[in-house]
Design an enzyme around this catalytic site. Structure first.
Site, PDB file in Angstrom:
ATOM      1  N   CYS A  72       0.853  -1.190   0.000  1.00 56.38           N
ATOM      2  CA  CYS A  72       0.000   0.000   0.000  1.00 56.38           C
ATOM      3  C   CYS A  72       0.889   1.239   0.000  1.00 56.38           C
ATOM      4  O   CYS A  72       1.986   1.226   0.532  1.00 56.38           O
ATOM      5  CB  CYS A  72      -0.937   0.106   1.199  1.00 56.38           C
ATOM      6  SG  CYS A  72      -2.063  -1.274   1.369  1.00 56.38           S
ATOM      7  N   ARG A  75       3.403  -0.011  -5.141  1.00 56.77           N
ATOM      8  CA  ARG A  75       3.265  -0.578  -3.801  1.00 56.77           C
ATOM      9  C   ARG A  75       1.949  -1.347  -3.622  1.00 56.77           C
ATOM     10  O   ARG A  75       1.728  -1.969  -2.587  1.00 56.77           O
ATOM     11  CB  ARG A  75       3.332   0.539  -2.753  1.00 56.77           C
ATOM     12  CG  ARG A  75       4.630   1.298  -2.768  1.00 56.77           C
ATOM     13  CD  ARG A  75       4.605   2.400  -1.742  1.00 56.77           C
ATOM     14  NE  ARG A  75       4.587   1.863  -0.407  1.00 56.77           N
ATOM     15  CZ  ARG A  75       5.664   1.577   0.302  1.00 56.77           C
ATOM     16  NH1 ARG A  75       6.852   1.795  -0.196  1.00 56.77           N
ATOM     17  NH2 ARG A  75       5.557   1.099   1.515  1.00 56.77           N
ATOM     18  N   TRP A  94      -3.004  -2.588  -1.539  1.00 57.40           N
ATOM     19  CA  TRP A  94      -2.721  -4.006  -1.796  1.00 57.40           C
ATOM     20  C   TRP A  94      -3.438  -4.738  -0.680  1.00 57.40           C
ATOM     21  O   TRP A  94      -3.058  -4.638   0.491  1.00 57.40           O
ATOM     22  CB  TRP A  94      -1.211  -4.259  -1.749  1.00 57.40           C
ATOM     23  CG  TRP A  94      -0.842  -5.648  -2.149  1.00 57.40           C
ATOM     24  CD1 TRP A  94      -0.590  -6.090  -3.426  1.00 57.40           C
ATOM     25  CD2 TRP A  94      -0.675  -6.783  -1.290  1.00 57.40           C
ATOM     26  NE1 TRP A  94      -0.282  -7.433  -3.395  1.00 57.40           N
ATOM     27  CE2 TRP A  94      -0.324  -7.887  -2.092  1.00 57.40           C
ATOM     28  CE3 TRP A  94      -0.780  -6.979   0.076  1.00 57.40           C
ATOM     29  CZ2 TRP A  94      -0.090  -9.150  -1.590  1.00 57.40           C
ATOM     30  CZ3 TRP A  94      -0.549  -8.255   0.595  1.00 57.40           C
ATOM     31  CH2 TRP A  94      -0.205  -9.321  -0.236  1.00 57.40           C
ATOM     32  N   ASN A 121      -1.053   2.229   5.784  1.00 55.78           N
ATOM     33  CA  ASN A 121      -0.255   1.150   5.216  1.00 55.78           C
ATOM     34  C   ASN A 121       0.254   0.321   6.393  1.00 55.78           C
ATOM     35  O   ASN A 121       0.928   0.848   7.270  1.00 55.78           O
ATOM     36  CB  ASN A 121       0.921   1.750   4.422  1.00 55.78           C
ATOM     37  CG  ASN A 121       1.982   0.718   4.081  1.00 55.78           C
ATOM     38  OD1 ASN A 121       1.679  -0.458   3.931  1.00 55.78           O
ATOM     39  ND2 ASN A 121       3.215   1.158   3.958  1.00 55.78           N
ATOM     40  N   GLY A 122      -0.105  -0.967   6.403  1.00 52.98           N
ATOM     41  CA  GLY A 122       0.320  -1.823   7.509  1.00 52.98           C
ATOM     42  C   GLY A 122      -0.818  -2.744   7.908  1.00 52.98           C
ATOM     43  O   GLY A 122      -1.771  -2.925   7.142  1.00 52.98           O
ATOM     44  N   GLU A 163      16.268 -17.192 -10.319  1.00 51.15           N
ATOM     45  CA  GLU A 163      15.851 -15.822 -10.609  1.00 51.15           C
ATOM     46  C   GLU A 163      15.096 -15.760 -11.946  1.00 51.15           C
ATOM     47  O   GLU A 163      14.074 -15.090 -12.058  1.00 51.15           O
ATOM     48  CB  GLU A 163      17.096 -14.904 -10.619  1.00 51.15           C
ATOM     49  CG  GLU A 163      16.916 -13.522 -11.214  1.00 51.15           C
ATOM     50  CD  GLU A 163      15.931 -12.632 -10.465  1.00 51.15           C
ATOM     51  OE1 GLU A 163      15.437 -13.021  -9.397  1.00 51.15           O
ATOM     52  OE2 GLU A 163      15.631 -11.538 -10.992  1.00 51.15           O
ATOM     53  N   LYS A 201      11.267 -14.486 -12.169  1.00 50.35           N
ATOM     54  CA  LYS A 201      10.895 -13.323 -12.969  1.00 50.35           C
ATOM     55  C   LYS A 201       9.805 -13.697 -13.969  1.00 50.35           C
ATOM     56  O   LYS A 201       8.862 -12.944 -14.177  1.00 50.35           O
ATOM     57  CB  LYS A 201      12.140 -12.781 -13.679  1.00 50.35           C
ATOM     58  CG  LYS A 201      12.127 -11.328 -13.909  1.00 50.35           C
ATOM     59  CD  LYS A 201      12.727 -10.479 -12.808  1.00 50.35           C
ATOM     60  CE  LYS A 201      12.347 -10.802 -11.410  1.00 50.35           C
ATOM     61  NZ  LYS A 201      13.178 -10.156 -10.419  1.00 50.35           N
ATOM     62  N   GLU A 229       6.470 -14.050 -12.247  1.00 47.60           N
ATOM     63  CA  GLU A 229       5.887 -12.771 -11.838  1.00 47.60           C
ATOM     64  C   GLU A 229       5.282 -12.025 -13.023  1.00 47.60           C
ATOM     65  O   GLU A 229       4.172 -11.528 -12.966  1.00 47.60           O
ATOM     66  CB  GLU A 229       6.986 -11.852 -11.285  1.00 47.60           C
ATOM     67  CG  GLU A 229       7.422 -12.136  -9.900  1.00 47.60           C
ATOM     68  CD  GLU A 229       8.495 -11.136  -9.493  1.00 47.60           C
ATOM     69  OE1 GLU A 229       8.170 -10.221  -8.748  1.00 47.60           O
ATOM     70  OE2 GLU A 229       9.653 -11.275  -9.936  1.00 47.60           O
ATOM     71  N   HIS A 232      16.869 -35.790  -9.970  1.00 48.45           N
ATOM     72  CA  HIS A 232      16.206 -36.150  -8.710  1.00 48.45           C
ATOM     73  C   HIS A 232      14.719 -35.804  -8.732  1.00 48.45           C
ATOM     74  O   HIS A 232      14.094 -35.719  -7.686  1.00 48.45           O
ATOM     75  CB  HIS A 232      16.902 -35.457  -7.534  1.00 48.45           C
ATOM     76  CG  HIS A 232      18.340 -35.865  -7.412  1.00 48.45           C
ATOM     77  ND1 HIS A 232      18.722 -37.067  -6.871  1.00 48.45           N
ATOM     78  CD2 HIS A 232      19.474 -35.248  -7.814  1.00 48.45           C
ATOM     79  CE1 HIS A 232      20.046 -37.171  -6.933  1.00 48.45           C
ATOM     80  NE2 HIS A 232      20.522 -36.074  -7.505  1.00 48.45           N
ATOM     81  N   LYS A 251       5.369  -4.048  -4.551  1.00 50.94           N
ATOM     82  CA  LYS A 251       6.831  -3.989  -4.537  1.00 50.94           C
ATOM     83  C   LYS A 251       7.418  -4.105  -3.131  1.00 50.94           C
ATOM     84  O   LYS A 251       8.332  -4.876  -2.899  1.00 50.94           O
ATOM     85  CB  LYS A 251       7.313  -2.705  -5.205  1.00 50.94           C
ATOM     86  CG  LYS A 251       8.827  -2.718  -5.353  1.00 50.94           C
ATOM     87  CD  LYS A 251       9.271  -2.013  -6.583  1.00 50.94           C
ATOM     88  CE  LYS A 251      10.743  -2.182  -6.816  1.00 50.94           C
ATOM     89  NZ  LYS A 251      11.055  -3.493  -7.399  1.00 50.94           N
TER      90      LYS A 251
HETATM   91  C1  F6R Z   1      10.999 -10.097  -7.447  1.00 51.56           C
HETATM   92  C2  F6R Z   1      10.989  -9.122  -6.379  1.00 51.56           C
HETATM   93  C3  F6R Z   1      10.816  -9.612  -4.991  1.00 51.56           C
HETATM   94  C4  F6R Z   1      11.750  -8.845  -4.034  1.00 51.56           C
HETATM   95  C5  F6R Z   1      11.462  -9.221  -2.578  1.00 51.56           C
HETATM   96  C6  F6R Z   1      12.406  -8.516  -1.628  1.00 51.56           C
HETATM   97  O1  F6R Z   1      11.175  -9.483  -8.676  1.00 51.56           O
HETATM   98  O2  F6R Z   1      11.096  -7.953  -6.607  1.00 51.56           O
HETATM   99  O3  F6R Z   1      11.004 -10.991  -4.882  1.00 51.56           O
HETATM  100  O4  F6R Z   1      13.070  -9.136  -4.366  1.00 51.56           O
HETATM  101  O5  F6R Z   1      10.148  -8.883  -2.268  1.00 51.56           O
HETATM  102  O6  F6R Z   1      12.259  -7.134  -1.708  1.00 51.56           O
HETATM  103  P1  F6R Z   1      13.367  -6.154  -1.157  1.00 51.56           P
HETATM  104  O7  F6R Z   1      14.589  -6.335  -2.002  1.00 51.56           O
HETATM  105  O8  F6R Z   1      12.769  -4.802  -1.304  1.00 51.56           O
HETATM  106  O9  F6R Z   1      13.623  -6.543   0.262  1.00 51.56           O
END
Ligand code: F6R
Length: 612
Positions: free
Chosen positions: A2, A27, A75, A101-102, A484, A488, A491, A508, A607
């Site tokens: 949020c 966010r 969110w 937010n929280g 990774e 990606k 997502e 395995h 994010k």
């Molecule tokens: C994936 C992504 C998330 C963040 C994770 C940690 O693309 O962005 O997996 O890496 O939420 O976020 P931070 O780095 O802000 O602690």
């Protein structure tokens, strides 16, 4: 998660608030809302499901000329994304509006009590209790009431509140969720982070936990929620280029941020290397007693998601070149375990936002147990940056796209710098230090070459977007990159299922899935595990699986086994993850575009994960 924003000043509030919401949309983006105190002390609000443009449309019908307002992009944690659950939330008489937010953990008990006292609730959210609590206990001023009410609340909050009963101010409060106040001329701003305010004013105050702020048009004051005393806080200068939070010539932040990577590496390494002496200088760590760093006998890297994969690359680097045992822990697990930590353990939190709740909670636990706490953080002034004993900023610039790309590459780069820094104060030779730093210096040029494959990767995305599954595989330094690449893709192109595996693990289990409809992406630079990777590719081929290979330039034999090859330039083995991740980031972006998805704001994500 949020985002919240607030404005009080000489201009109409809605202009800034809408702009801020657009910048904070990363966010959370399932619903939005705005409340403005009008000139005649009327309180107008608009709420809408979906992204900001839906709110903007609604606001055209309900213009408000007020100069005091608050706004929110949500969110969902408690309650569906609906108009009723969208913020701002109000009391029974719509005199008080709150954005939050929280998570208010004890909201159920509070709500029950308030309902008993006759309060009527409109939403399923935890936030609404705050507005009703303020209504219930209102006495003298909004800040006095909030100082009282916040003592009943358990959980995390960044709050902004306006009220018709005390109209010339916005009262804000913070605990565990970020909040900044930005000081302008005859106007002041509030937001979850400074990127929302860049270009409007440049003096920021980062609120600390348990602080309340009273913000008026020309002034502000900060009060401790625990002692009710006034707190003196310094303003910091915000060093944020407004162009960095705009898309510019790009259609998507995700692509813009991937193409910024050469610049990001320069910014992450600038002034930090002396290649001809094989040395790294990290000002953020030089504040520490260096014997403390020399005496570390164990490192625990704590991170979540993508940042944890950067941490895994760091584990391989630090163990091989600095000779220190390293473990990588997910914040969400570490915080609930009984980790064994002592004063010779360094705990490094890796976080783009510097606000991730699980990373932060783990860090606090490690600190409590006496570890030396360090941060590798991108967001300047964020909570993790402030909570750690020392640290290194990434200087990757604001990352707006929800999926992390440039920050991830910067995290690996900083971990490589840290490896040389810690290695050289132990027994890393001058020659090795020189070799690594000289090659890091070359990275921006090498990455430019990787980015030249853009068109080829876009075409590959067209070809492979019809598949429903993809397996990513790599070994050693590129095992985390397989993870990774898969994350990606999950997502950004979420209609396709993807898994990342260590190549050696294929037999395995995952090999059972391979057939002509289940392609694999192999990260196979010409490194110490090339032959091992080759065997795994043979096994996939023997089961008619298609292969895309990320291979080193000049490797022609790879074409005998792979259906498609993306070349990356030659570099040191420890730096191959940096070059290999970029084509995978581009691939995910173009797959998402092929599938018609919003690659900057994929569904269900936010994010900054500021809740558990
Ligand atoms: C994936 C992504 C998330 C963040 C994770 C940690 O693309 O962005 O997996 O890496 O939420 O976020 P931070 O780095 O802000 O602690």
């Amino acid at each position: 998660m949020c985002g919240i924003a607030g404005y009080i000043g000489k201009n109409q509030a809605s202009g800034f608030l809408l702009d801020a919401l657009k910048r904070l949309e990363y966010r959370g983006y399932d619903s939005t809302g705005i409340a403005v105190l009008g000139k005649e002390n009327t309180l107008n609000y608009v709420r809408s499901v979906g992204k900001i443009n839906a709110l903007e449309e609604k606001m055209k019908e309900r213009q408000s000329d007020g100069c005091i307002g608050i706004a929110h992009t949500r969110w969902a944690t408690h309650g569906y994304p609906s108009e009723a659950n969208a913020h701002p939330h109000s009391d029974c008489n719509e005199n008080i509006f709150v954005v939050h937010n929280g998570i208010i953990e004890n909201y159920k008990i509070l709500k029950k009590e308030l309902i008993k006292n006759g309060h009527k609730f409109e939403s399923d959210t935890d936030t609404e209790v705050i507005a009703h609590l303020i209504e219930e206990h209102f006495k003298n001023s909004l800040e006095e009431t909030m100082l009282n009410v916040l003592k009943f609340i358990e959980g995390a909050y960044a709050l902004a509140v306006i009220s018709k009963d005390d109209p010339e101010k916005i009262v804000v409060a913070k605990k565990s969720s970020p909040l900044v106040i930005c000081i302008g001329k005859n106007e002041n701003f509030i937001a979850s982070d400074s990127s929302a305010i860049a270009g409007y004013a440049d003096k920021v105050i980062y609120l600390d936990d348990d602080e309340l702020g009273v913000v008026t048009k020309d002034d502000y004051k900060i009060i401790s929620i625990t002692s009710n005393n006034k707190v003196q806080k310094n303003c910091c200068k915000m060093d944020l280029d407004v162009a960095k939070v705009q898309k510019g010539e790009y259609e998507h932040f995700l692509l813009k941020e991937i193409f910024e990577i050469p610049e990001v590496i320069k910014n992450s390494t600038r002034g930090r290397m002396i290649p001809d002496q094989g040395l790294v200088k990290l000002g953020g760590l030089e504040v520490l007693d260096q014997s403390k760093l020399r005496n570390i006998n164990r490192i625990i890297i704590i991170a979540c998601g993508t940042a944890s994969f950067a941490g895994l690359v760091g584990e391989y680097m630090l163990e091989e070149y600095a000779g220190i045992p390293v473990e990588v822990e997910l914040g969400s697990e570490f915080r609930y375990r009984k980790p064994i930590i002592d004063s010779k353990t360094a705990v490094i939190a890796v976080s783009q936002s510097g606000e991730t709740a699980d990373t932060l909670a783990s860090l606090s636990e490690a600190k409590r147990k006496g570890a030396l706490t360090l941060g590798i953080v991108n967001t300047v002034g964020s909570t993790i940056a402030r909570e750690t004993d020392a640290g290194v900023y990434n200087h990757a610039g604001p990352e707006i796209s929800v999926a992390s790309t440039k920050a991830f590459i910067s995290q690996i780069t900083v971990l490589a710098l840290l490896t040389v820094y810690l290695g050289r104060i132990r027994d890393m030779s001058l020659v090795t230090g020189k070799r690594i730093t000289e090659e890091i210096d070359e990275l921006p040029c090498l990455i430019e070459k990787v980015l030249e494959n853009d068109k080829q990767i876009r075409d590959l995305a067209k070809k492979y977007s019809k598949y429903k599954n993809l397996l990513f595989m790599g070994r050693k330094y590129n095992y985390p990159i397989a993870e990774e690449g898969a994350l990606k893709l999950k997502e950004v192109a979420y209609h396709i299922h993807a898994e990342g595996y260590a190549g050696g693990e294929m037999k395995h289990g995952p090999i059972a899935m391979i057939d002509e409809n289940f392609p694999s992406i192999f990260i196979v630079p010409s490194d110490s595990v090339y032959e091992k990777n080759w065997s795994n590719m043979e096994e996939v081929k023997a089961r008619r699986g298609k292969i895309i290979a990320i291979a080193t330039e000049g490797n022609e034999e790879i074409k005998d086994i792979a259906d498609d090859v993306i070349y990356i330039p030659k570099t040191l083995e420890i730096l191959t993850p940096i070059l290999a991740a970029i084509p995978l980031h581009l691939f995910a972006a173009y797959m998402g575009i092929e599938l018609g998805l919003d690659i900057d704001r994929p569904r269900n994500l936010a994010k900054s994960v500021t809740v558990e």
